[in-house]
Scaffold this motif. Structure first.
Motif, PDB file in Angstrom:
ATOM      1  N   ARG A 115     -45.787 -31.698 -22.580  1.00 47.37           N
ATOM      2  CA  ARG A 115     -45.795 -31.028 -21.271  1.00 47.37           C
ATOM      3  C   ARG A 115     -46.981 -31.463 -20.412  1.00 47.37           C
ATOM      4  O   ARG A 115     -46.885 -31.497 -19.195  1.00 47.37           O
ATOM      5  CB  ARG A 115     -45.809 -29.518 -21.465  1.00 47.37           C
ATOM      6  N   ARG A 116     -48.091 -31.769 -21.065  1.00 50.85           N
ATOM      7  CA  ARG A 116     -49.270 -32.231 -20.316  1.00 50.85           C
ATOM      8  C   ARG A 116     -49.210 -33.728 -20.022  1.00 50.85           C
ATOM      9  O   ARG A 116     -50.111 -34.270 -19.390  1.00 50.85           O
ATOM     10  CB  ARG A 116     -50.548 -31.902 -21.096  1.00 50.85           C
ATOM     11  N   GLY A 117     -48.159 -34.397 -20.500  1.00 49.53           N
ATOM     12  CA  GLY A 117     -47.990 -35.818 -20.216  1.00 49.53           C
ATOM     13  C   GLY A 117     -48.842 -36.736 -21.074  1.00 49.53           C
ATOM     14  O   GLY A 117     -49.085 -37.884 -20.701  1.00 49.53           O
ATOM     15  N   LEU A 118     -49.301 -36.247 -22.217  1.00 50.93           N
ATOM     16  CA  LEU A 118     -50.108 -37.100 -23.096  1.00 50.93           C
ATOM     17  C   LEU A 118     -49.211 -38.130 -23.770  1.00 50.93           C
ATOM     18  O   LEU A 118     -48.179 -37.783 -24.341  1.00 50.93           O
ATOM     19  CB  LEU A 118     -50.832 -36.256 -24.146  1.00 50.93           C
ATOM     20  N   PRO A 119     -49.576 -39.380 -23.737  1.00 45.88           N
ATOM     21  CA  PRO A 119     -48.732 -40.429 -24.319  1.00 45.88           C
ATOM     22  C   PRO A 119     -48.813 -40.462 -25.841  1.00 45.88           C
ATOM     23  O   PRO A 119     -49.742 -39.935 -26.438  1.00 45.88           O
ATOM     24  CB  PRO A 119     -49.321 -41.721 -23.731  1.00 45.88           C
ATOM     25  N   SER A 120     -47.809 -41.085 -26.446  1.00 46.77           N
ATOM     26  CA  SER A 120     -47.828 -41.376 -27.882  1.00 46.77           C
ATOM     27  C   SER A 120     -47.766 -42.890 -28.025  1.00 46.77           C
ATOM     28  O   SER A 120     -47.731 -43.617 -27.030  1.00 46.77           O
ATOM     29  CB  SER A 120     -46.632 -40.725 -28.576  1.00 46.77           C
ATOM     30  N   ALA A 121     -47.692 -43.350 -29.247  1.00 49.91           N
ATOM     31  CA  ALA A 121     -47.583 -44.796 -29.485  1.00 49.91           C
ATOM     32  C   ALA A 121     -46.276 -45.350 -28.918  1.00 49.91           C
ATOM     33  O   ALA A 121     -46.165 -46.547 -28.672  1.00 49.91           O
ATOM     34  CB  ALA A 121     -47.681 -45.090 -30.974  1.00 49.91           C
ATOM     35  N   LEU A 122     -45.283 -44.485 -28.690  1.00 49.01           N
ATOM     36  CA  LEU A 122     -43.987 -44.930 -28.168  1.00 49.01           C
ATOM     37  C   LEU A 122     -43.899 -44.893 -26.646  1.00 49.01           C
ATOM     38  O   LEU A 122     -42.942 -45.396 -26.080  1.00 49.01           O
ATOM     39  CB  LEU A 122     -42.858 -44.061 -28.742  1.00 49.01           C
ATOM     40  N   THR A 123     -44.865 -44.284 -25.994  1.00 47.46           N
ATOM     41  CA  THR A 123     -44.816 -44.142 -24.549  1.00 47.46           C
ATOM     42  C   THR A 123     -45.028 -45.501 -23.895  1.00 47.46           C
ATOM     43  O   THR A 123     -46.105 -46.080 -23.984  1.00 47.46           O
ATOM     44  CB  THR A 123     -45.886 -43.151 -24.056  1.00 47.46           C
ATOM     45  N   GLU A 124     -43.976 -45.993 -23.240  1.00 44.35           N
ATOM     46  CA  GLU A 124     -44.053 -47.310 -22.610  1.00 44.35           C
ATOM     47  C   GLU A 124     -44.606 -47.235 -21.197  1.00 44.35           C
ATOM     48  O   GLU A 124     -45.377 -48.087 -20.778  1.00 44.35           O
ATOM     49  CB  GLU A 124     -42.670 -47.967 -22.590  1.00 44.35           C
ATOM     50  N   ASP A 125     -44.202 -46.220 -20.444  1.00 43.03           N
ATOM     51  CA  ASP A 125     -44.599 -46.120 -19.046  1.00 43.03           C
ATOM     52  C   ASP A 125     -45.502 -44.898 -18.866  1.00 43.03           C
ATOM     53  O   ASP A 125     -45.031 -43.766 -18.833  1.00 43.03           O
ATOM     54  CB  ASP A 125     -43.353 -46.004 -18.158  1.00 43.03           C
ATOM     55  N   LEU A 126     -46.788 -45.121 -18.747  1.00 38.73           N
ATOM     56  CA  LEU A 126     -47.736 -44.018 -18.616  1.00 38.73           C
ATOM     57  C   LEU A 126     -47.667 -43.351 -17.250  1.00 38.73           C
ATOM     58  O   LEU A 126     -48.257 -42.307 -17.037  1.00 38.73           O
ATOM     59  CB  LEU A 126     -49.153 -44.508 -18.891  1.00 38.73           C
ATOM     60  N   ALA A 127     -46.955 -43.951 -16.313  1.00 37.80           N
ATOM     61  CA  ALA A 127     -46.826 -43.381 -14.975  1.00 37.80           C
ATOM     62  C   ALA A 127     -45.665 -42.388 -14.869  1.00 37.80           C
ATOM     63  O   ALA A 127     -45.477 -41.778 -13.832  1.00 37.80           O
ATOM     64  CB  ALA A 127     -46.638 -44.498 -13.956  1.00 37.80           C
ATOM     65  N   LEU A 128     -44.897 -42.230 -15.931  1.00 40.05           N
ATOM     66  CA  LEU A 128     -43.781 -41.285 -15.903  1.00 40.05           C
ATOM     67  C   LEU A 128     -44.294 -39.875 -15.660  1.00 40.05           C
ATOM     68  O   LEU A 128     -45.318 -39.480 -16.213  1.00 40.05           O
ATOM     69  CB  LEU A 128     -43.014 -41.306 -17.228  1.00 40.05           C
TER      70      LEU A 128
END
Length: 175
Positions: A115-128
């Motif tokens: 919910r806070r938008g913290l990325p994981s190792a799978l997050t490709e687009d940090l601007a989402l």
């Protein structure tokens, strides 16, 4: 030392070398948090500190004085289960149940991270604006919590169902 555990202020006189896990289990009788590997590898001892998940076996209790510590006992009660606790029952998210408290505490924190938008190792687009909640995303974020029984499918479904229901309720409230 003074601790805030499950919204209660608690004084404890323990050795400064005492782990947070041992404080909870051995000194305060909060045995929901489990001692699995005692090396930070299995996640059975996961608790929330100020809303963030930690392995309590690797944490010295003295580090967490006056911080908000939440254990499985503080999430819900028999008559008033936390939505994830109810979902774990509904979707068979456990077999022996030993890892379940750590899994649930970790999942509560994980939902907050997404919910806070913290990325994981799978997050490709940090601007989402919103990170997806796919099965792969859940598996990646929950990878620090092991289940020897292999109840992963039920765990994943319980988390997905809880998140979908909470998201629907939030959309309804916003409308």
């Amino acid at each position: 030392m003074r601790f805030i555990i499950n919204e209660h202020s608690i004084e404890a006189d323990v050795d400064v070398r005492t782990s947070l896990l041992d404080l909870l289990r051995d000194h305060l009788g909060l045995t929901g948090t489990k001692k699995g590997c005692n090396q930070g590898a299995c996640g059975a001892c996961t608790v929330l500190v100020d809303g963030e998940r930690i392995n309590s076996c690797l944490a010295l209790a003295v580090q967490y004085q006056d911080r908000e510590i939440l254990t499985i006992e503080g999430l819900g009660t028999i008559g008033d289960l936390h939505p994830l606790q109810a979902a774990f029952i509904e979707y068979d998210g456990f077999q022996c149940g030993y890892c379940t408290p750590g899994q649930i505490c970790s999942a509560v924190a994980m939902i907050g991270e997404i919910r806070r938008g913290l990325p994981s190792a799978l997050t490709e687009d940090l601007a989402l604006e919103q990170i997806g909640f796919s099965e792969d995303e859940i598996r990646e974020r929950m990878s620090g919590n092991l289940c020897r029984c292999g109840a992963y499918n039920g765990i994943i479904e319980a988390i997905r169902a809880t998140y979908a229901e909470e998201s629907a309720q939030e959309r309804e409230a916003a409308a």
